[in-house]
Design a protein around this motif. Structure first.
Motif, short mmCIF file in Angstrom:
data_model
loop_
_atom_site.label_atom_id
_atom_site.label_comp_id
_atom_site.label_asym_id
_atom_site.label_seq_id
_atom_site.Cartn_x
_atom_site.Cartn_y
_atom_site.Cartn_z
N SER A 2 -25.64 -44.74 -25.96
CA SER A 2 -26.16 -45.18 -27.25
C SER A 2 -26.97 -46.46 -27.08
O SER A 2 -26.88 -47.14 -26.07
CB SER A 2 -25.01 -45.41 -28.23
N PHE A 3 -27.76 -46.78 -28.09
CA PHE A 3 -28.52 -48.02 -28.11
C PHE A 3 -27.61 -49.15 -28.57
O PHE A 3 -26.78 -48.95 -29.45
CB PHE A 3 -29.71 -47.93 -29.08
N ARG A 4 -27.78 -50.31 -27.99
CA ARG A 4 -26.99 -51.46 -28.39
C ARG A 4 -27.93 -52.48 -29.02
O ARG A 4 -29.07 -52.63 -28.60
CB ARG A 4 -26.27 -52.05 -27.18
N PHE A 5 -27.44 -53.18 -30.02
CA PHE A 5 -28.25 -54.18 -30.70
C PHE A 5 -27.36 -55.23 -31.34
O PHE A 5 -26.15 -55.02 -31.50
CB PHE A 5 -29.16 -53.54 -31.75
N LYS A 6 -27.97 -56.33 -31.71
CA LYS A 6 -27.26 -57.41 -32.38
C LYS A 6 -27.18 -57.10 -33.87
O LYS A 6 -28.19 -56.84 -34.51
CB LYS A 6 -27.99 -58.73 -32.17
N VAL A 7 -26.00 -57.13 -34.44
CA VAL A 7 -25.81 -56.90 -35.87
C VAL A 7 -26.15 -58.20 -36.60
O VAL A 7 -25.70 -59.28 -36.21
CB VAL A 7 -24.35 -56.48 -36.17
N SER A 11 -29.45 -61.99 -44.86
CA SER A 11 -30.03 -63.34 -44.84
C SER A 11 -30.56 -63.69 -43.45
O SER A 11 -31.56 -64.38 -43.32
CB SER A 11 -29.02 -64.38 -45.31
N GLU A 12 -29.92 -63.21 -42.40
CA GLU A 12 -30.42 -63.44 -41.04
C GLU A 12 -31.71 -62.66 -40.79
O GLU A 12 -32.57 -63.09 -40.02
CB GLU A 12 -29.37 -63.05 -40.00
#
Length: 160
Positions: A2-7, A11-12
């Motif tokens: 799977s692809f990984r990313f920063k949650v 507001s961010e």
């Protein structure tokens, strides 16, 4: 797999720069043709906020006879020290590593053709002319870096 990313929170994700003047550097310059058939330079800009965090924006210099297009090209040349190129009516295709000041604004939501809206985004309003001394130093530094990079690429030091 799977692809990984920063949650990130909403507001961010809304990390627009406030309207104002910022330092920028061109990190990518691509020759393209506009929808109306004019040559244009698509610029990838790195813009730094007051805390030094980098933001990425795109801008376009369209080479047409429209005064708004020419005004933006002139102001870009004034900002990065390419006044002599402007006076000749020619701009080099390689604009990478040029830097200066840019005025950033915020464009409101725009409707999509198929419904919904594009979110607010930062846009380049104009380029800001620096002092003559700052432009000369900026251009000299960039040209020296380009010459060094070219020299590093092409040399006669053969390993055999």
């Amino acid at each position: 797999m799977s692809f990984r990313f920063k949650v990130m929170t909403d507001s961010e994700l809304n990390n627009l720069l406030p309207e104002g003047v910022y330092s920028f550097e061109v990190n990518k310059s691509t020759r393209k043709v506009s929808k109306s058939g004019n040559d244009m330079a698509e610029l990838g800009l790195v813009v730094w906020d007051a805390s030094g965090k980098s933001h990425y924006l795109r801008d376009w210099l369209v080479f047409s006879d429209a005064s708004l297009s020419i005004r933006k090209i002139k102001h870009f040349c004034d900002a990065v020290g390419l006044q002599e190129s402007y006076k000749k009516g020619e701009l080099p295709e390689d604009l990478e590593r040029l830097s200066g000041k840019v005025k950033i604004g915020i464009e409101d939501e725009q409707p999509k053709a198929d419904g919904g809206f594009w979110p607010k985004k930062n846009v380049v309003m104009d380029y800001v002319k620096l002092s003559v001394a700052a432009n000369a130093a900026n251009t000299a530094t960039v040209m020296a870096e380009k010459i060094k990079a070219d020299a590093d690429l092409f040399n006669d030091d053969l390993p055999f």
